[in-house]
Scaffold this active site. Sequence first.
Site, PDB file in Angstrom:
ATOM      1  N   ARG A 563      -8.187  -2.652  21.001  1.00 55.48           N
ATOM      2  CA  ARG A 563      -7.299  -3.611  21.840  1.00 55.48           C
ATOM      3  C   ARG A 563      -7.020  -3.065  23.206  1.00 55.48           C
ATOM      4  O   ARG A 563      -6.576  -1.914  23.280  1.00 55.48           O
ATOM      5  CB  ARG A 563      -6.108  -4.049  21.101  1.00 55.48           C
ATOM      6  CG  ARG A 563      -6.159  -4.625  19.568  1.00 55.48           C
ATOM      7  CD  ARG A 563      -6.814  -5.964  19.438  1.00 55.48           C
ATOM      8  NE  ARG A 563      -6.116  -6.861  20.215  1.00 55.48           N
ATOM      9  CZ  ARG A 563      -6.033  -8.229  20.293  1.00 55.48           C
ATOM     10  NH1 ARG A 563      -7.191  -8.772  19.328  1.00 55.48           N
ATOM     11  NH2 ARG A 563      -5.573  -9.102  20.803  1.00 55.48           N
ATOM     12  N   VAL A 564      -6.993  -4.123  23.869  1.00 50.78           N
ATOM     13  CA  VAL A 564      -6.717  -3.622  25.462  1.00 50.78           C
ATOM     14  C   VAL A 564      -5.021  -4.214  25.616  1.00 50.78           C
ATOM     15  O   VAL A 564      -4.541  -4.313  26.743  1.00 50.78           O
ATOM     16  CB  VAL A 564      -7.410  -3.926  26.487  1.00 50.78           C
ATOM     17  CG1 VAL A 564      -8.691  -3.231  26.450  1.00 50.78           C
ATOM     18  CG2 VAL A 564      -7.907  -5.558  26.592  1.00 50.78           C
ATOM     19  N   ASP A 565      -4.431  -4.915  24.709  1.00 53.50           N
ATOM     20  CA  ASP A 565      -3.447  -5.492  24.976  1.00 53.50           C
ATOM     21  C   ASP A 565      -2.245  -4.744  24.029  1.00 53.50           C
ATOM     22  O   ASP A 565      -2.582  -3.635  23.470  1.00 53.50           O
ATOM     23  CB  ASP A 565      -3.076  -7.033  24.649  1.00 53.50           C
ATOM     24  CG  ASP A 565      -3.751  -7.301  23.208  1.00 53.50           C
ATOM     25  OD1 ASP A 565      -4.026  -6.159  22.593  1.00 53.50           O
ATOM     26  OD2 ASP A 565      -3.920  -8.540  22.974  1.00 53.50           O
ATOM     27  N   ASP A 566      -0.954  -5.480  24.070  1.00 52.13           N
ATOM     28  CA  ASP A 566      -0.211  -4.528  23.072  1.00 52.13           C
ATOM     29  C   ASP A 566      -0.043  -5.189  21.803  1.00 52.13           C
ATOM     30  O   ASP A 566       0.885  -5.381  21.069  1.00 52.13           O
ATOM     31  CB  ASP A 566       1.443  -5.024  23.785  1.00 52.13           C
ATOM     32  CG  ASP A 566       1.491  -4.064  25.220  1.00 52.13           C
ATOM     33  OD1 ASP A 566       1.101  -3.254  25.335  1.00 52.13           O
ATOM     34  OD2 ASP A 566       1.981  -4.800  26.072  1.00 52.13           O
TER      35      ASP A 566
END
Length: 695
Positions: A563-566
Site C-alpha cells: 500500500r502507498v496510502d495509510d
Amino acid sequence: RCRKTAEPLLSAFAARRDSLGRVKATRRKMVKQAVGGDPVAPPEGFAPNSGVDSYEKYKVMHDRSLEDPKGFWSDVIEEGGLHFEEDFDRSQDVFSYNYHHTKGPIDIKWFPGGKTNLSYNALDRNIKQGRGDQVAIIWEGNEPTDSSTLTYQELKDLVCQISNYLKSVGVKRGDRVNIYMPMLPELPATMLACTRIGAIHSVVFAGFSANSLSDRILDNKSEVLVTASGVLRGKKLIPLKQIVDDALEICEGAGHHVKTCLVLENKHALAKGKCSVKDGRDVWWEQAITSQPKECDVEWMDSEDPLFMLYTSGSTGKPKGVLHTTAGYMLGAYTTVKYIFDAKPGDIYWCTADCGWVTGHTYLTYGPLLNGVTTLVFEGVPTYPDAGRCWSIVDKHKVTQFYTAPTAIRSLMGFGNDWVKEHKRTSLRLLGSVGEPINPEAWLWYHEVVGNKNCPIVDTWWQTETGGIMITPLPGAWGMKPGSATFPFFGVKPVVLDEKGNEQEGACEGYLAIKQPWPSQMRSIYGDHPRFETVYFKHYDGYYFTGDGCRRDEDGYYWITGRVDDVINVSGHRIGTAEVESALDMHHSCCEAAVVGYEHPVKGQGIYAFVTLMDGAEANEDLRKELVMLVRSEIGAFAAPDAIHFAPGLPKTRSGKIMRRILRKIASNEYDQLSDTSTLADPSIVQKLIDSKQK
Ligand code: 6R9
C-alpha cells in the site's frame, strides 16, 4: 521432530530462525536465485482444464477481452451455460463508463438491459445441469471429529427456506441484511438466500467488536441481522450473541431499531440456554427456518442492481461500504475461478478465508458454486489441534485446490516441515495465495514443501473493490516468479503511473492504476458516491487508483510492492491507521496518537502506535494494556497494536501535519534513513523519539 502441540505462532517462528543456522543461509541463497533467476516453470504434465496452457493462447484471449469485450463475455456466458432471464442488449456496447471526475459523476455499467440472478446461477442452474446430488459444501468444524456435507439440492432447499423466512419478516428487493456469523454452512447459505430475493447482504466478520458491528448497522440502516450463539476458534470461545446484544443496544441508543435478529444455535460452541433473548426481536433459527417451504422463486435482477456490500478500511474516516452489482460481479467470480483455479465440477476446492472478507465472498462462496465445484467451509484455525490441521483436512477431504494467505503460510512454515510431511497431500493440484505480497521464501516453501513442486502457485492480486482477481498467473501457462503476481487477467488493463500520473512504459516502478472498467468492479460506496469518486478517481483523473505500489520488470511481470496510502495490511486484513488512531484517542490519558505499519515476520505488517499523553498521565504498563484493550473493543482483536510507544511528541510540519514517513522509519529502526527533517516545526523531536524508543 517438531513439538506436538501448536505453540504461539511468533515464538515458534523465532525458534526456527535461531536453530536453523546454516540451513537458513542456504535457503537465503536459494531464494536469491529464485528471485533473480529464470521463472519457475509450471509443473511438468500440468494440463489446465481450461486449455489455456501457453502465454500465446492467453495473449490472444486477453487482447480479445479488451478489444472485443462483447464477444469475449458473450462466449464466457455461453460456454458456462450461465442463465440470463433476459439477455443484455446486444445492440449497445457491453459496458459504458466515465472515469473522469472532471466530466461529471463517475459511472460504470455493464451488460445493459440484462436480467439474471446469482443464487439461481450458483444453485438451480447446477441442479438443472445434473449436479443436484453432488456435494456443494463440505463443512469441517473446529474439532477434527466434526464435519458434514450439503449437496447442491440440499443447499438450494436450505437457501430457499432462509429466503422464505426473510420474506416473511418483510425483507424485499433492495433491502439490506446484516450477517454476523461463524464459518458454518448457514453463512454462505444466508448470503445466497439474500441474493436469491434481491436483498443486499453485508457480512460483518465475526471477529469485529460490538462497536464495529453497530457502526456498520447504523451505516446501512438494516432492520434484520442474522447471527449465531457463539463460535469456538481453537480453544477460544467467542460469544457472538452477547456481542450482538451490545451492538444492538448501541444502535438503539442512536435511534435505530433492528426489528429481527435471527440466531443460529452453534451447539458445539455455545448452547441456546446461555444466550439472552429479547422477545419480539430475537428468533431461534430452528423455529424460524425448518418449517419454511423448500421452494422460493428467484427475483430477476437487473444487471446493475446492487448485489452486496462489504465494509473495508480506507486511509481516512470510517470503513466504507463497497457496493457490488449483479451481472458483472457474477461473471467476474465465475470466470476467475474457472481459469485461475482451473476448476471443474468434481474438484474439492478449499479457500481458507472467512466469509467476512471479500475472498470468502468471491472465492469461497460464489465463484466455486458458479463453477459447480465442492467448496470447503472450515470453522477452525490452522493450528488447532496442531499445526498439521490444514494438511490433515486436505487428506481427509481430498482437497484439489488450496487457497490461503501468506501470513498463514509463514506461520505454518515456522512450525517446521514435519507437520506437512506426515500428511500425504497427493490430492493437491494447485495452490493459491492472496491478501498481501508473498515473500519469496514463503513462496518457495509453499511450492517445494506443501506442493512437492507438483502444484502451480497462483499469487493473486486483487481487492475488495475489484470484486475478483485482477493480476495473477494462469496455472500451467507461463513460468512463475516467486513474489510476482505476473500478468493481468482477462478484461484487466493495468498501468503503472508516476507521481504526476503519467503512464510509464516497459520496466518501471510506480503506482498501480486500472485504465478501464472490468465487470466485477465496485460501483459505489453505499450511501456516499462522492466519497467513491474522491477515494478512487481524484488522485489520477481518468484512472481507477488502487492504492498499491507496483513494479513491472523487463519481462513484463507485475510485482505488487504494498500500500502507498495509510492502510496497514496485518495478516492480510486491511486496517486504516485513522481507525486505530481514533480508538486510541478515546482514552482520557491519550493526547494524540499516530499509527504506522512496520515489517513483521509472520503478519506481514504489524501495528506500531506512537502515543503522546495528557499532562499528568503516567506512561506505564497498565496504561499500555488499557490502550490495547480499547482498540480491541473499538475495532476487534485483530487490530490490536503490536507496539505502543509513549512518545514525547510527534514530528509535525509547520502546518501541523504529522510526518508519518519519519514515524515509519523510527518504528522500523531505520534511523540512518530519516532523510530530510528540516521541514519539521521542531527537528529535535526526531532524536527524542529515537531515545524514548530505546529506553
Ligand atoms: C483480496 C484482498 C486488498 C489489498 C491490496 C493489496 C493487498 C491483496 C495481494 C496483495 C500483493 C497479492 N493484496 N492480494 N498484495 N500481492 N497477491 O485481499 O482484498 O482485503 O480488500 O485487500 O491487499 O495491498 O490493495 P482486501
